[in-house]
Design a protein around this motif. Structure first.
Motif, PDB file in Angstrom:
ATOM      1  N   PHE A   1       0.828  -1.207   0.000  1.00 31.00           N
ATOM      2  CA  PHE A   1       0.000   0.000   0.000  1.00 31.00           C
ATOM      3  C   PHE A   1       0.865   1.260   0.000  1.00 31.00           C
ATOM      4  O   PHE A   1       0.526   2.272  -0.610  1.00 31.00           O
ATOM      5  N   GLY A   2       2.016   1.214   0.678  1.00 31.75           N
ATOM      6  CA  GLY A   2       2.936   2.356   0.682  1.00 31.75           C
ATOM      7  C   GLY A   2       3.554   2.581  -0.682  1.00 31.75           C
ATOM      8  O   GLY A   2       3.725   3.731  -1.125  1.00 31.75           O
ATOM      9  N   ALA A   3       3.880   1.500  -1.378  1.00 33.44           N
ATOM     10  CA  ALA A   3       4.449   1.619  -2.714  1.00 33.44           C
ATOM     11  C   ALA A   3       3.447   2.228  -3.686  1.00 33.44           C
ATOM     12  O   ALA A   3       3.804   3.050  -4.545  1.00 33.44           O
ATOM     13  N   MET A   4       2.154   1.841  -3.564  1.00 30.53           N
ATOM     14  CA  MET A   4       1.134   2.406  -4.449  1.00 30.53           C
ATOM     15  C   MET A   4       0.932   3.895  -4.183  1.00 30.53           C
ATOM     16  O   MET A   4       0.700   4.680  -5.103  1.00 30.53           O
ATOM     17  N   GLN A   5       1.059   4.308  -2.915  1.00 29.89           N
ATOM     18  CA  GLN A   5       0.965   5.738  -2.602  1.00 29.89           C
ATOM     19  C   GLN A   5       2.084   6.514  -3.288  1.00 29.89           C
ATOM     20  O   GLN A   5       1.853   7.602  -3.840  1.00 29.89           O
ATOM     21  N   VAL A   6       3.296   5.955  -3.254  1.00 29.38           N
ATOM     22  CA  VAL A   6       4.424   6.603  -3.925  1.00 29.38           C
ATOM     23  C   VAL A   6       4.181   6.653  -5.432  1.00 29.38           C
ATOM     24  O   VAL A   6       4.435   7.666  -6.091  1.00 29.38           O
ATOM     25  N   ALA A   7       3.667   5.560  -6.002  1.00 33.86           N
ATOM     26  CA  ALA A   7       3.405   5.508  -7.435  1.00 33.86           C
ATOM     27  C   ALA A   7       2.389   6.575  -7.853  1.00 33.86           C
ATOM     28  O   ALA A   7       2.566   7.260  -8.872  1.00 33.86           O
ATOM     29  N   GLN A   8       1.315   6.708  -7.085  1.00 35.22           N
ATOM     30  CA  GLN A   8       0.310   7.726  -7.405  1.00 35.22           C
ATOM     31  C   GLN A   8       0.896   9.137  -7.303  1.00 35.22           C
ATOM     32  O   GLN A   8       0.571  10.025  -8.095  1.00 35.22           O
ATOM     33  N   LYS A   9       1.771   9.339  -6.316  1.00 39.41           N
ATOM     34  CA  LYS A   9       2.446  10.632  -6.161  1.00 39.41           C
ATOM     35  C   LYS A   9       3.309  10.921  -7.386  1.00 39.41           C
ATOM     36  O   LYS A   9       3.341  12.048  -7.905  1.00 39.41           O
ATOM     37  N   ILE A  10       4.014   9.913  -7.879  1.00 37.61           N
ATOM     38  CA  ILE A  10       4.868  10.077  -9.058  1.00 37.61           C
ATOM     39  C   ILE A  10       4.030  10.426 -10.288  1.00 37.61           C
ATOM     40  O   ILE A  10       4.378  11.335 -11.060  1.00 37.61           O
ATOM     41  N   LEU A  11       2.915   9.721 -10.480  1.00 37.86           N
ATOM     42  CA  LEU A  11       2.041  10.003 -11.623  1.00 37.86           C
ATOM     43  C   LEU A  11       1.571  11.457 -11.598  1.00 37.86           C
ATOM     44  O   LEU A  11       1.540  12.138 -12.627  1.00 37.86           O
ATOM     45  N   GLU A  12       1.206  11.931 -10.395  1.00 39.86           N
ATOM     46  CA  GLU A  12       0.711  13.290 -10.271  1.00 39.86           C
ATOM     47  C   GLU A  12       1.823  14.310 -10.570  1.00 39.86           C
ATOM     48  O   GLU A  12       1.581  15.339 -11.220  1.00 39.86           O
ATOM     49  N   GLU A  13       3.045  14.024 -10.086  1.00 39.08           N
ATOM     50  CA  GLU A  13       4.172  14.922 -10.346  1.00 39.08           C
ATOM     51  C   GLU A  13       4.441  15.026 -11.848  1.00 39.08           C
ATOM     52  O   GLU A  13       4.730  16.121 -12.368  1.00 39.08           O
TER      53      GLU A  13
END
Length: 481
Positions: A407-419
């Protein structure tokens, strides 16, 4: 190591391979040793002549003067023969080990270096060297005691040396001798020997009745002078080294031993000063300090060069994030560590959507600029020091997240997509969005030594493939529909 005495040992490492030199030095520095470095035989000889080390770690294959020749040279000189030498080599053949001991080595360390072996062999030789020095010092004390005993027995029953013979001995000594009258407030000089006259250029007639301070001239702001005054006030012995000036104005370093003399009633009557010109020794010390400063500067430059080389070897030249080599090494290390700790590791594998079309439309210069901006966006998406952003190849990037659950990795992934979306880099040839987007595959496992790290890469790559098939500009993991 618990023996604090070994921590003070001075070790010279002679190794021409900078990576090996840095590795050995760091191992020894971490254990509290004083470490000096040399990269060839001639530099090693200069370092040894400047200050004898307690131990030498000597690579056999060094330029200018190889390890065997250097060791043979040291063992042939009385002053350096007892310095222990540990040879460094791969030692592929038995004859190499035999030759190492024939040359006078006390031990050897094989390459590649292992810290536990290096420290064990070094500590053993340092302890042996320390014991030998202690034994030698003890033997010297015993010998001096024996000499005094023999002298006392030789002169036992003979008349004491008369005043004339004592006076002649003082006149003949090379050191300067001063006697001052301690019963007067200014301690005036009442006698100097010929050694003082040769050393300073002043005769007895010129200095008689003066205080010794004239020897310092205008150079009175020396801490040692204040210490000497304190000793005089407290009627105790002192030993100092100060700058003095001869009659011709030339400066010399004067090592002074000042002792009070009392009469039979205990009254202080004289001070006797013994002077030694140590100017040459001081110059040698200054040269040694300059050399050590030069070596320290060289070591700092080597360290900075190694750091720069390490950085260049592990960074992608275009995007300035970690390169594939650095990623592979980091994954291997974290895989082993987290296998022992039984904790998760996550990997985000990303691909810029339709990047070939981007290059075809805008050109490769714009493509390079796009890669740089995407790399910065990826870096903004991670925050922990242990997290690693790397260029995986071409337009592919990887984000390694040690000790991170799914779940932590998916949060980072979503943050990257938004950036990346916020960059709004135009991409009219994309079928996903009119700006640059990215597809991400996210995988999480608990590492095991029974599985290769490639398992994590293959899993993330599979989810990346699914993200592309589902329309791109998204992140897919094992829990995604």
């Amino acid at each position: 190591m618990n023996n604090k005495a070994t921590h003070k040992a001075d070790i010279l490492v002679v190794e021409d391979q900078l990576d090996n030199l840095k590795l050995l030095s760091n191992i020894l520095w971490d254990e509290g040793y004083q470490v000096r470095q040399a990269i060839d035989g001639e530099m090693a000889l200069i370092a040894i002549d400047t200050k004898y080390p307690d131990l030498i770690l000597l690579d056999i294959k060094i330029p200018r003067l190889d390890g065997y020749q250097l060791c043979q040279t040291l063992k042939a000189k009385e002053t350096t023969a007892n310095i222990p030498v540990i040879f460094l080599s791969a030692f592929d053949e038995l004859w190499e080990k035999v030759k190492a001991f024939e040359m006078g080595a006390v031990d050897y360390i094989t390459k590649p270096y292992q810290a536990p072996e290096v420290l064990a062999r070094v500590e053993n030789q340092v302890k042996l060297s320390l014991l030998q020095k202690q034994l030698k010092a003890h033997n010297n004390i015993l010998q001096r005691q024996l000499d005094l005993t023999e002298a006392a027995q030789e002169f036992h029953g003979q008349p004491q040396i008369d005043a004339y013979l004592l006076h002649q001995a003082i006149k003949a000594t090379y050191n300067g001798i001063i006697i001052t009258d301690a019963t007067q407030s200014d301690n005036p000089i009442i006698y100097v020997n010929p050694g003082f006259e040769r050393m300073t250029g002043y005769s007895l007639e010129e200095v008689k009745g003066k205080n010794c301070r004239f020897l310092q001239g205008n150079d009175r702001n020396q801490p040692e002078i204040l210490y000497m005054k304190t000793c005089l006030q407290e009627h105790r012995q002192c030993f100092i080294t100060i700058r003095n000036y001869r009659k011709d104005g030339s400066m010399f370093w004067n090592e002074v031993s000042l002792s009070p003399v009392k009469d039979e009633s205990g009254k202080l009557v004289y001070y006797i000063g013994v002077q030694t010109d140590v100017t040459v020794r001081k110059r040698v010390e200054e040269e040694r300090q300059r050399y050590e400063a030069s070596v320290q500067k060289m070591n700092q430059e080597l360290h900075e060069l190694n750091t720069k080389l390490h950085r260049l070897a592990n960074l992608d030249g275009l995007t300035e994030v970690a390169n594939r080599r650095c990623f592979d090494d980091c994954l291997e290390q974290e895989w082993r560590r987290l296998s022992r700790e039984e904790k998760p590791i996550s990997l985000i594998l990303g691909d810029i959507d339709y990047f070939k079309r981007f290059n075809d439309t805008y050109g490769h210069l714009q493509g390079d600029d796009c890669l740089k901006q995407v790399a910065k966006a990826l870096s903004k998406g991670v925050h922990r020091p242990a997290d690693l952003v790397a260029r995986f190849g071409g337009e592919e990037f990887a984000v390694l997240l040690p000790n991170t659950p799914a779940f932590g990795a998916m949060q980072v992934a979503q943050k990257i997509l938004e950036e990346i979306r916020q960059l709004q880099i135009p991409h009219k040839a994309s079928q996903a969005k009119p700006y640059v987007t990215m597809s991400l595959g996210v995988a999480t496992v608990i590492p095991s030594l029974d599985l290769p790290p490639k398992t994590l890469i293959d899993t993330a790559d599979g989810y990346l493939f699914q993200a592309k098939n589902q329309g791109r500009d998204r992140a897919i993991d094992g829990d995604s529909p």
